[in-house]
Design a protein around this motif. Structure first.
Motif, PDB file in Angstrom:
ATOM      1  N   CYS A 198       3.643  17.089  -1.992  1.00 50.62           N
ATOM      2  CA  CYS A 198       2.808  16.232  -0.962  1.00 50.62           C
ATOM      3  C   CYS A 198       1.738  15.468  -1.379  1.00 50.62           C
ATOM      4  N   THR A 199       1.219  15.680  -2.341  1.00 49.96           N
ATOM      5  CA  THR A 199      -0.180  15.142  -2.424  1.00 49.96           C
ATOM      6  C   THR A 199       0.065  14.070  -3.736  1.00 49.96           C
ATOM      7  N   HIS A 200       1.167  13.834  -4.171  1.00 47.21           N
ATOM      8  CA  HIS A 200       1.460  12.820  -5.193  1.00 47.21           C
ATOM      9  C   HIS A 200       1.192  11.569  -4.531  1.00 47.21           C
ATOM     10  N   PRO A 201       0.341  10.485  -5.220  1.00 52.48           N
ATOM     11  CA  PRO A 201      -0.161   9.601  -4.566  1.00 52.48           C
ATOM     12  C   PRO A 201       0.930   8.544  -4.423  1.00 52.48           C
ATOM     13  N   GLU A 202       2.257   8.369  -5.113  1.00 50.44           N
ATOM     14  CA  GLU A 202       3.173   7.364  -4.666  1.00 50.44           C
ATOM     15  C   GLU A 202       4.211   7.767  -3.666  1.00 50.44           C
ATOM     16  N   GLY A 203       4.096   9.096  -3.047  1.00 50.98           N
ATOM     17  CA  GLY A 203       5.253   9.907  -2.579  1.00 50.98           C
ATOM     18  C   GLY A 203       5.262   9.365  -1.003  1.00 50.98           C
ATOM     19  N   GLY A 204       4.003   8.903  -0.598  1.00 49.95           N
ATOM     20  CA  GLY A 204       4.018   8.611   0.999  1.00 49.95           C
ATOM     21  C   GLY A 204       4.415   9.950   1.845  1.00 49.95           C
ATOM     22  N   CYS A 205       3.856  10.997   1.326  1.00 55.26           N
ATOM     23  CA  CYS A 205       4.061  12.181   2.108  1.00 55.26           C
ATOM     24  C   CYS A 205       3.604  12.136   3.499  1.00 55.26           C
ATOM     25  N   ALA A 206       4.208  12.507   4.673  1.00 49.88           N
ATOM     26  CA  ALA A 206       4.013  12.065   5.751  1.00 49.88           C
ATOM     27  C   ALA A 206       3.199  13.396   6.371  1.00 49.88           C
ATOM     28  N   GLN A 207       3.196  14.539   5.724  1.00 47.72           N
ATOM     29  CA  GLN A 207       2.319  15.749   6.070  1.00 47.72           C
ATOM     30  C   GLN A 207       0.979  16.013   5.183  1.00 47.72           C
ATOM     31  N   ALA A 208       0.534  14.994   4.374  1.00 46.00           N
ATOM     32  CA  ALA A 208      -0.701  15.057   3.703  1.00 46.00           C
ATOM     33  C   ALA A 208      -1.814  15.406   4.456  1.00 46.00           C
ATOM     34  N   GLY A 209      -1.796  15.424   5.775  1.00 45.01           N
ATOM     35  CA  GLY A 209      -2.648  15.591   6.766  1.00 45.01           C
ATOM     36  C   GLY A 209      -3.075  17.148   6.545  1.00 45.01           C
ATOM     37  N   ASN A 210      -2.060  17.879   6.452  1.00 48.78           N
ATOM     38  CA  ASN A 210      -2.199  19.328   6.178  1.00 48.78           C
ATOM     39  C   ASN A 210      -2.911  19.866   5.050  1.00 48.78           C
ATOM     40  N   PHE A 211      -2.884  18.973   3.940  1.00 50.53           N
ATOM     41  CA  PHE A 211      -3.488  19.638   2.753  1.00 50.53           C
ATOM     42  C   PHE A 211      -4.896  18.560   2.737  1.00 50.53           C
ATOM     43  N   ARG A 260      -0.205   7.303   7.231  1.00 47.04           N
ATOM     44  CA  ARG A 260       0.852   6.343   7.875  1.00 47.04           C
ATOM     45  C   ARG A 260       0.692   5.046   6.697  1.00 47.04           C
ATOM     46  N   GLU A 261      -0.395   4.741   6.087  1.00 48.90           N
ATOM     47  CA  GLU A 261      -0.549   3.817   5.363  1.00 48.90           C
ATOM     48  C   GLU A 261       0.078   3.981   3.919  1.00 48.90           C
ATOM     49  N   GLN A 262      -0.008   5.186   3.564  1.00 46.40           N
ATOM     50  CA  GLN A 262       0.583   5.781   2.431  1.00 46.40           C
ATOM     51  C   GLN A 262       2.189   5.739   2.456  1.00 46.40           C
ATOM     52  N   ILE A 263       2.721   5.992   3.702  1.00 47.09           N
ATOM     53  CA  ILE A 263       3.973   5.997   3.848  1.00 47.09           C
ATOM     54  C   ILE A 263       4.677   4.620   3.796  1.00 47.09           C
ATOM     55  N   ARG A 264       3.893   3.764   4.514  1.00 49.77           N
ATOM     56  CA  ARG A 264       4.284   2.364   4.699  1.00 49.77           C
ATOM     57  C   ARG A 264       4.243   1.604   3.201  1.00 49.77           C
ATOM     58  N   GLU A 265       3.234   2.035   2.489  1.00 52.99           N
ATOM     59  CA  GLU A 265       3.077   1.582   1.033  1.00 52.99           C
ATOM     60  C   GLU A 265       4.344   1.853   0.277  1.00 52.99           C
ATOM     61  N   SER A 266       4.856   3.191   0.331  1.00 50.09           N
ATOM     62  CA  SER A 266       5.766   4.017  -0.474  1.00 50.09           C
ATOM     63  C   SER A 266       6.923   3.331  -0.121  1.00 50.09           C
ATOM     64  N   LEU A 267       7.141   2.671   1.181  1.00 47.79           N
ATOM     65  CA  LEU A 267       8.425   1.996   1.662  1.00 47.79           C
ATOM     66  C   LEU A 267       8.473   0.867   1.306  1.00 47.79           C
ATOM     67  N   GLY A 268       7.468   0.208   0.903  1.00 48.38           N
ATOM     68  CA  GLY A 268       7.392  -1.297   0.176  1.00 48.38           C
ATOM     69  C   GLY A 268       7.306  -2.195   1.381  1.00 48.38           C
ATOM     70  N   VAL A 269       6.816  -1.738   2.692  1.00 49.61           N
ATOM     71  CA  VAL A 269       6.746  -2.566   3.651  1.00 49.61           C
ATOM     72  C   VAL A 269       5.555  -3.800   3.719  1.00 49.61           C
ATOM     73  N   ASN A 270       4.834  -3.460   2.646  1.00 52.10           N
ATOM     74  CA  ASN A 270       3.560  -4.346   2.648  1.00 52.10           C
ATOM     75  C   ASN A 270       3.822  -5.518   1.597  1.00 52.10           C
ATOM     76  N   ASP A 271       5.018  -5.315   0.958  1.00 45.50           N
ATOM     77  CA  ASP A 271       5.409  -6.701   0.037  1.00 45.50           C
ATOM     78  C   ASP A 271       5.738  -8.105   0.780  1.00 45.50           C
ATOM     79  N   PRO A 272       5.282  -8.913   0.042  1.00 47.05           N
ATOM     80  CA  PRO A 272       5.376 -10.468   0.936  1.00 47.05           C
ATOM     81  C   PRO A 272       6.981 -10.471   1.281  1.00 47.05           C
ATOM     82  N   VAL A 273       7.111 -11.111   2.477  1.00 47.64           N
ATOM     83  CA  VAL A 273       8.513 -11.192   3.027  1.00 47.64           C
ATOM     84  C   VAL A 273       9.413 -11.794   1.892  1.00 47.64           C
ATOM     85  N   PHE A 274       9.472 -12.702   1.083  1.00 42.79           N
ATOM     86  CA  PHE A 274      10.012 -13.244   0.372  1.00 42.79           C
ATOM     87  C   PHE A 274      10.479 -12.325  -0.728  1.00 42.79           C
TER      88      PHE A 274
END
Lengths: 335, 345, 566
Positions: free
Chosen positions: C122-135, A47-61
């Protein structure tokens, strides 16, 4: 009038900037998480990685200025490129929806026609119903027609669309089977038969919204007509020996329409808002449904952009209402 | 002074009654009526100006509007050149409209704000004549000239004019179809004093030039005294006195007329100070619920027992002088009545 | 070796219902409604059920789970096991062989390179892969030859069927997604909205959050399937209207996840136009008793181990009494109808792992609960109707997400608990906040700033090892972990941790079953109170057949076999 319009448009810029910032803050500070809708089986670090990739964690401004720059510069250029084919769009990021990972503007462009169809036809229908209803109600004040009209419009005005919508579905789709309960958004009108299908599926959402609009407008029109019917100039018109038709439809209606037309213009954004619920009920893939889904899934860029577009509509239509007032009423001059 | 003897009657009003229903309650049931005009009879002779005076709310405007069938009268008869108006069907009425017109009190409100001057003046022409556009415009210019409006203003809207100019538009509009009879409903009440005289003079001049007949409704006695040939005084829906102007102002007969006239400022300050003002006590009763007997009995300084019982009928007690008062009943001495007047003339 | 015999099924071909005369496209058009609309068709960019299930029409994996939880070879020739040499003896690698003749819908052949690419994607560090848990635990994926893929694990993995198995980690086409690695993933809108797959259908049109139009894949490996020529996959609305469109108006053939008032659904089904399908997976609605002290007075130490244990909820007697007071069948009847069964286990399935040791809880016993507390000396000493535990009045704050069924259950449970002398204060929190995991919010289920909370959890797939490891001492949400962690109720027992460690080392299936049951029993005595084993509830048109609903995979896993009755 032109200078007035230009001045108002320039004044609208800081207003919209302020609105956009407020919307941004409200959406941003509200507790929502784009990963909240995911199954609990997805582990927290993912989840944290997903948030990071979406840019959610950047400062609000930082997020706000990124969004503003894209909204004010890049997206219009993409729009120009999309409509004219000129190669003007910059490479680089666009406003990306968290859910679909696709440009928000593409989503909006895809959904706008349905909303315009449903909102537009329902508004026109509402006006077409409201005109005779308001005129006759006012002209024959306290008659049976007026009483029935008042009752119906009070019902239409006060019963929420999510209720009338479901009621319509239960009556017309489930029990009578006349209309489909789910809007087929991929339907293409090619000939008469497919047009009839389109008409059938658009009927219920349009009727629900149209009833609401008609109630509102007919009330305004009735009140405005009553105001004018007792004016001296109506007596003058009668003294001229004009027929009642001309007295009512030309003299009274023309003057009564001044406030009503501005109300109609001012209400256009509100109708877009009202369509949110109706679109959800009938599964019309319009802007309103997009907004609801985005809110539910914490899709901040979509919520911001759609809310901002609503804000632009409101500012724009209040300007249009003011200009219309000036055009319709010779007593108003803006210069 | 206009001489009524031998003149032709243009308008004959008989027992004109104009009641407005009062509806109250949830079901808006009929619970009574406002007796705005309650049995009024008078004649208007061709070429004269009949002044109709009274306090506000006495029914004079309703009377004027009912005469032109802008209201549907409850009862009575109105004849214009012998043709019945009060109950005429709509089509017949429409044919008669060109003959009778009205100038309204509020020049602002009575002009459609979304029509230009040319539109306002030209609309009756379009409705009742077959003039083509050019002819119509010519006529519009003619009328604007007649009322003293600059032709260049034809395409302007009413709000761009001053009050006096607007009233001129209203008059031009009224004149468009060459009417014989014009009801002027407080035409100057909304205007500045300096403009009032101009408009009144215009009306008089047009009357002379076009041979118009006016019913001039006003609460302003001095203006009526200036313009009217004969004057009818209304109180609570009734005409209480009708007389030639000079006679009425010199020798008011009805106690109400007397009181009304005593309130008029005299041009000569000395005589004004000397004049004894009669201040009427109490309020005007509601026209929805007029008193029994004479309508004026609740406030009349000379009320008698009979006034509270019997409603006096209007009678001609001297040539051209009509009064509705028990003081002038047949069995009462006319002289006695005169002796009782507060001011001898 | 027969270790996996329970999980292994026959081939998909053998399982398919006899479809005499039927051929590809013969059943015409199929309408499916999911009341939550899919946002994308790339399951790696969204872990939502709606996206993963809709993508399962297009994208496939090596093996799938049928309705009994058994593995069915799908893109693979067969299920690799230690017996057949597919799984290495030290359990650190698994080798899959792609079935012969599998092609992508564009006609190109499926090769092992696609699997390697999928893993890279899916395991690319910048991808934010939602299924990474499966790997998780996968160190590399090798293409042994064009049709052979080897997945290598960092350590011994007794259950290696995670990567490329089930609907959550399907294979995507390397050629299509080559330019979409890492941060560029969102830029590939066309690929994300129209992935090329090996499955029975291909995407004709995708409208995000609205509708998908699909048609039969002309290059599908079974020449006679799918039986439906085209599919409309509509999204949006709500569960009730979705059910209505199948059961009352007949506009749709299949509606998914009908979480709605069970009596209304039963009423709709009674009209005969549709059949209600249920299938039980691992979802359990349960109550967690906070083992740490959530007292606000503790400040930063609130609801942490440092703040000390809960004043009374760590006592098993209390948990047992709370559990005995609950009438599970009633809760099930009111809130779930056919879509639920009362349960006493936090791990209710597959059958191998389901304990029967706690079934006494299925019957409500309020007098028993009162006697139990009285006997333990936990009594109401000051006469205010609330029992005291070592002088602390038993007042609890009971929280859950906002949801009509949960609020009904909360009210009932509050009433029962007050009957045994436990005062209960109820609270509900918007689901997006409660499950949102925002470390700054005090209202998440992980922070657990309450005494008791209720929600549903489950695990994907059929192996409970990772799920049971949720309750390790080390997996507690705490400030140091940004409040992340699965052990929400802060359960900590060295004996339990030892069992988890033992399970990781154990490959024997029966032994794994015993360990899982033992762990389950430790949890439900009494820090977790399981309530209801929840099923997926769907409605299908009466004219639709061949449907076999699996909770272990996508509900649409065997859509190629669906067809219209003649």
């Amino acid at each position: 009038m032109l200078t007035y319009t230009i001045r108002r448009l320039i004044l609208a810029i800081p207003t919209l900037l302020f609105i956009s910032f407020v919307i941004f803050l409200i959406v941003k500070l509200s507790p929502s998480d784009p990963t909240a809708g995911l199954p609990l089986t997805i582990p927290p670090e993912v989840r944290e990685q997903i948030r990071e990739s979406l840019g959610v964690n950047d400062p609000v401004f930082v997020q706000y200025f990124k969004w503003l720059k894209l909204m004010a510069w890049d997206e219009p250029l993409h729009f120009i490129e999309g409509t004219t084919g000129w190669q003007v769009a910059p490479d680089g990021p666009r406003i990306i929806s968290y859910q679909t990972r696709s440009p928000v503007m593409d989503l909006i462009a895809q959904r706008m026609p349905q909303t315009l169809w449903v909102v537009g036809t329902s508004y026109i229908l509402g006006i077409l119903i409201a005109l005779p209803l308001g005129i006759i109600s006012a002209y024959k004040q306290y008659s049976v027609f007026d009483q029935v009209g008042t009752f119906i419009s009070m019902v239409g005005f006060s019963v929420p669309t999510f209720f009338t919508g479901v009621l319509f579905i239960v009556i017309f789709a489930v029990n009578l089977g006349w209309f489909p309960s789910v809007y087929n958004t991929t339907h293409v009108v090619t000939d008469w038969d497919s047009f009839v299908v389109q008409l059938k599926q658009i009927m219920m959402p349009v009727m629900v919204l149209g009833l609401y609009n008609a109630s509102q407008i007919s009330r305004y029109l009735r009140a405005s007509m009553l105001d004018n019917l007792n004016q001296d100039y109506v007596r003058t018109a009668r003294a001229k020996g004009l027929t009642e038709k001309i007295v009512v439809l030309v003299h009274v209606l023309k003057n009564s329409m001044i406030p009503v037309v501005t109300v109609i213009a001012l209400n256009v954004p509100a109708v877009f808002g009202g369509a949110i619920i109706t679109e959800q009920v009938f599964k019309v893939n319009g802007i309103g449904q997009l907004l609801i889904i985005a809110i539910q899934s914490g899709d901040v860029p979509v919520v911001q952009t759609v809310s901002f577009i609503f804000a632009v509509l409101i500012v724009l239509f209040s300007l249009i209402a003011d200009i219309l007032y000036g055009v319709l009423d010779p007593r108003i001059r803006y210069d | 002074m206009f001489d009524t003897s031998g003149a032709k009657k243009l308008v004959e009003v008989r027992d004109l009654t104009m009641h407005f229903p009062i509806r109250t309650g949830l079901l808006r049931r009929l619970t009574g009526s406002v007796k705005a005009v309650d049995g009024v009879s008078f004649d208007i002779y061709e070429g004269e100006t009949l002044g109709l005076v009274g306090e506000s709310g006495c029914g004079k405007s309703s009377c004027g509007r009912a005469i032109l069938r802008l209201y549907d009268p409850t009862a009575g008869s109105i004849r214009l050149e012998g043709e019945e108006i009060a109950h005429a069907p709509f089509d017949k009425l429409r044919r008669l409209r060109p003959k009778m017109q009205m100038v309204f009190q509020d020049p602002q409100a009575s002009l459609n704000p979304r029509m230009t001057v040319a539109g306002i003046i030209g609309e009756p022409l379009m409705e009742h004549t077959k003039l083509n556009a050019a002819k119509r415009l010519e006529r519009i210019y003619e009328l604007m000239d007649a009322v003293g409006l600059n032709r260049e203003f034809a395409n302007r809207y009413p709000h761009e004019f001053s009050g006096g100019q607007r009233q001129r538009i209203g008059i031009a509009r009224a004149l468009a179809l060459n009417p014989k009879f014009i009801v002027c409903d407080e035409p100057i009440a909304a205007l500045d004093v300096s403009i009032q005289a101009q408009v009144v003079n215009l009306l008089e001049e047009l009357q002379d030039r076009l041979g118009l007949t006016y019913l001039f409704i006003s609460h302003d006695l001095s203006m009526v005294r200036h313009i009217a040939d004969r004057v009818a005084v209304m109180y609570l829906g009734r005409v209480v006195e009708l007389a030639p102007r000079d006679a009425l102002f010199a020798d008011p007969m009805h106690p109400y007329t007397t009181a009304l006239l005593s309130a008029v400022p005299e041009p000569d300050p000395a005589s004004h100070d000397d004049a004894e003002r009669i201040i009427l006590q109490g309020d005007v009763p509601s026209p929805a619920n007029p008193p029994k007997g004479c309508n004026f009995c609740t406030r009349c300084p000379r009320v008698m027992e009979i006034c509270r019982q019997i409603d006096p009928v209007i009678r001609e007690i001297a040539p051209g002088r009509h009064v509705a008062c028990h003081l002038y009943a047949e069995d009462t001495h006319k002289t006695a009545a005169h002796a009782a007047q507060p001011t001898e003339v | 070796m027969k270790r996996y015999s329970l999980l292994l099924g026959a081939t998909a071909l053998a399982l398919a219902p006899a479809a005499a005369m039927a051929e590809r496209g013969s059943s015409g058009h199929l309408n499916i409604i999911y009341w939550q609309a899919p946002s994308t068709l790339n399951p790696y960019l969204s872990g939502g059920t709606k996206e993963v299930e809709s993508a399962s029409l297009i994208l496939e994996s090596m093996a799938r789970f049928d309705e009994t939880g058994m593995m069915v070879p799908w893109l693979a020739e067969s299920i690799p096991t230690v017996d057949n040499g597919g799984v290495s003896a030290d359990l650190t690698s698994i080798t899959w062989t792609i079935a012969d003749g599998v092609t992508w819908s564009d006609g190109s052949a499926l090769t092992s390179a696609d699997f390697v690419f999928t893993w890279t994607y899916c395991t690319h560090p910048e991808g934010g892969c939602a299924q990474a848990g499966n790997f998780d635990g996968v160190t590399s994926v090798d293409a042994v030859d064009a049709r052979t893929v080897r997945v290598n694990f960092a350590e011994s993995t007794p259950f290696p069927y995670t990567a490329f198995v089930g609907y959550e980690s399907p294979v995507i086409q390397a050629a299509q997604f080559a330019e979409c690695l890492g941060a560029r993933a969102p830029e590939c809108t066309d690929a994300n909205f129209g992935p090329i797959g090996t499955g029975p259908f291909k995407v004709d049109e995708f409208r995000p959050n609205d509708v998908i139009e699909l048609s039969a894949n002309p290059n599908f490996r079974f020449p006679d399937r799918p039986y439906f020529a085209t599919v409309t996959f509509k999204g949006g609305g709500d569960a009730t209207s979705a059910a209505r469109s199948v059961c009352e108006t007949g506009e749709f053939d299949y509606a998914w996840n009908l979480q709605m008032d069970p009596t209304i659904l039963a009423g709709m089904a009674a009209q005969g136009r549709c059949a209600i399908e249920v299938s039980f997976g691992t979802s359990v609605e349960r109550i967690h008793l906070n083992q740490t002290n959530p007292d606000p007075a503790l400040g930063d130490a609130r609801a942490t181990v440092e703040g000390g244990p809960h004043p009374f909820l760590t006592d098993p007697i209390v948990g047992q009494a709370l559990s005995m007071a609950i009438d599970r069948p009633l809760l099930t009847e009111i809130g779930y109808g056919a879509g639920g069964q009362p349960t006493c286990n936090v791990l209710p399935a597959p059958a191998l792992y389901a304990s029967t040791a706690n079934d006494a809880c299925l019957v409500q016993d309020i007098p028993g609960a009162i006697a139990l507390l009285d006997g333990a000396g936990i009594v109401d000493s000051n006469g205010d109707g609330i029992r005291e535990y070592n002088g602390v009045p038993m007042r609890v704050l009971f929280q859950t997400s906002t949801n009509a069924v949960r609020q009904d259950a909360q009210a009932l449970i509050k009433q029962w608990w007050e009957e045994i002398g436990v005062e209960t204060e109820l609270r509900n929190i918007d689901a997006s906040v409660f499950f949102g995991g925002d470390p700054a919010s005090p209202d998440t289920f992980q922070k657990f700033y309450a005494d008791i909370e209720m929600y549903t959890n489950n695990f994907a797939g059929v192996d409970p090892q990772a799920y049971m490891a949720s309750w390790l001492c080390g997996d507690m949400p705490r400030p140091q972990s940004q409040w992340q962690g699965n052990n929400t109720h802060r359960f900590c027992d060295p004996a339990y941790d030892a069992l988890v460690a033992e399970m990781v080392r154990t490959a024997d299936l029966n032994e794994r079953g015993r360990l899982a049951r033992e762990m389950n029993d430790m949890l439900v005595r009494y820090s977790i109170i399981p309530l209801i084993h929840r099923a997926g509830v769907s409605a299908r048109a009466a004219t639709l057949e061949g449907h076999r609903m699996s909770e272990w995979d996508s509900e649409l896993w065997n859509i190629m076999d669906w067809r219209r009755t003649q």
